[in-house]
Design an enzyme around this catalytic site. Sequence first.
Site, short mmCIF file in Angstrom:
data_model
loop_
_atom_site.label_atom_id
_atom_site.label_comp_id
_atom_site.label_asym_id
_atom_site.label_seq_id
_atom_site.Cartn_x
_atom_site.Cartn_y
_atom_site.Cartn_z
N GLN A 44 -0.93 -41.84 -30.30
CA GLN A 44 -0.17 -40.70 -29.80
C GLN A 44 -0.41 -39.42 -30.61
OE1 GLN A 44 3.48 -43.43 -29.60
NE2 GLN A 44 3.94 -41.93 -28.03
N HIS A 97 0.59 -50.62 -32.52
CA HIS A 97 1.54 -49.82 -31.74
C HIS A 97 0.94 -49.59 -30.34
CE1 HIS A 97 5.03 -46.82 -31.90
NE2 HIS A 97 4.57 -46.75 -30.67
N ASN A 131 4.70 -53.32 -32.57
CA ASN A 131 5.71 -52.43 -32.03
C ASN A 131 6.11 -52.84 -30.61
OD1 ASN A 131 7.18 -49.71 -32.07
ND2 ASN A 131 5.95 -49.53 -30.21
N GLU A 132 7.39 -53.00 -30.41
CA GLU A 132 7.95 -53.30 -29.10
C GLU A 132 7.17 -54.35 -28.31
OE1 GLU A 132 8.82 -49.68 -26.94
OE2 GLU A 132 10.40 -49.14 -28.33
C1 BGC Z 1 7.45 -46.33 -28.23
C2 BGC Z 1 6.88 -44.97 -28.47
C3 BGC Z 1 7.27 -44.03 -27.34
C4 BGC Z 1 8.77 -43.92 -27.33
C5 BGC Z 1 9.31 -43.03 -26.22
C6 BGC Z 1 8.81 -46.35 -27.62
O1 BGC Z 1 8.73 -47.10 -26.46
O2 BGC Z 1 7.34 -47.13 -29.37
O3 BGC Z 1 5.49 -45.08 -28.61
O4 BGC Z 1 6.66 -42.79 -27.46
O5 BGC Z 1 9.38 -45.17 -27.21
O6 BGC Z 1 9.00 -43.51 -24.96
#
Ligand code: BGC
Length: 390
Positions: A19, A112, A155-156
Amino acid sequence: MRISFPDGFLWGAAGSAHQTEGNNVASDFWALEHRPGVLPERSGDACDGYHRWREDLDIVRDLGLTAYRFSVEWARVEPAEGEFSAAVLAHYRRLIEGCLGRGLTPVVTLHHFTSPLWFQKAGGWRAPEAAGRFRRYVRAVLPILGGVEWVCTINEPNMLAMMAGISRGAGEREENAAGALPPPDREVADALIAAHRAAREELAGTGPKSGWTVANQNFEAAGGAEAERDAWAWPREDRFLDVAADDDFVGVQAYTRVLVGRDGALPVPAGARRTLMGWEFYPEALGGAVRHTAARVPGVPILVTENGIATADDAERVEYTTGALEGLHAAMADGADVRGYLHWSLLDNYEWGSWRPTFGLVAVDRRTFARTVKPSARWLGGVARAGGLP
Ligand code: BGC
């Protein structure tokens, strides 16, 4: 002080490689961006963070924040299978040392959302070798992690599993955070859990605390649909929280809530105030997510690894974050063990297909890459310096 946080509580801002860095050309997401008609906008040079990280770290330090979360990009470290770039690893080592030298605590994410394109072509997370491939990458990164206290493996994973198999068109994310996405792909979820465990094994005993960060969606039962809400939440969130029961910490990432009725997630209520993501404006999300996580994995320290708002109105960012910090503080007063708060995001960065939703504390000129610190950043820096809300 109206609300004060403990001494040593981390105050920071976050971003991720794809990003912010720019030209992540060996990644699967770069390839997706270049498939015609899938996403409205491309990442391109992004914020040129790969070259401008010193300036970014200076901003974080000068604001009075004490932590910075960023990710190491697998597609750069291992652009072709088994070929590791010493120069790229040296780059990330400089970034870590850049944090430490400025008195900032680095919070390092190993994955990520993006993977190398070769990994995706070789079956992605569905390939039987997936966890082993991730383990080999983590092993390559270990030598640069000296002095790092916090490592987020993946991440997530719940979002990744939900997004698996669909092309990530912006429209699908606009309706609400998770309600509009398909259920997580079971195979991908299992592979991510295996990859997380493999990474934790590699990291064990090397220094850092390790854990993963979960997208906390505040699933709320509507019209008495508690049982349906629980059934909805398990594959989408709770299963991933349960995995963290044995971890050194768990990352909470919260933005909004999702109402769940008898037939599943409901659209954002008509007339609700919304953010630039289309999500409901809901500062209570953070307190709710922390309470839910603390109840689900009692005893596991929590780090808020993301919370923020996509808005073009910077005063609204302060309003949202004030509400979020109040909710966080109340959850801590009720016993949640929270070690820090990392705002998403430091920069107005690439929002997975679009530049429109601006989450940043700092604006970035898309042509010159000049950074402009917003009032909300100075406000958050003030909160950090004071250790709470005045
Ligand atoms: C993610 C980010 C994303 C943010 C806003 C999360 O899902 O880790 O990469 O930019 O939320 O959508």
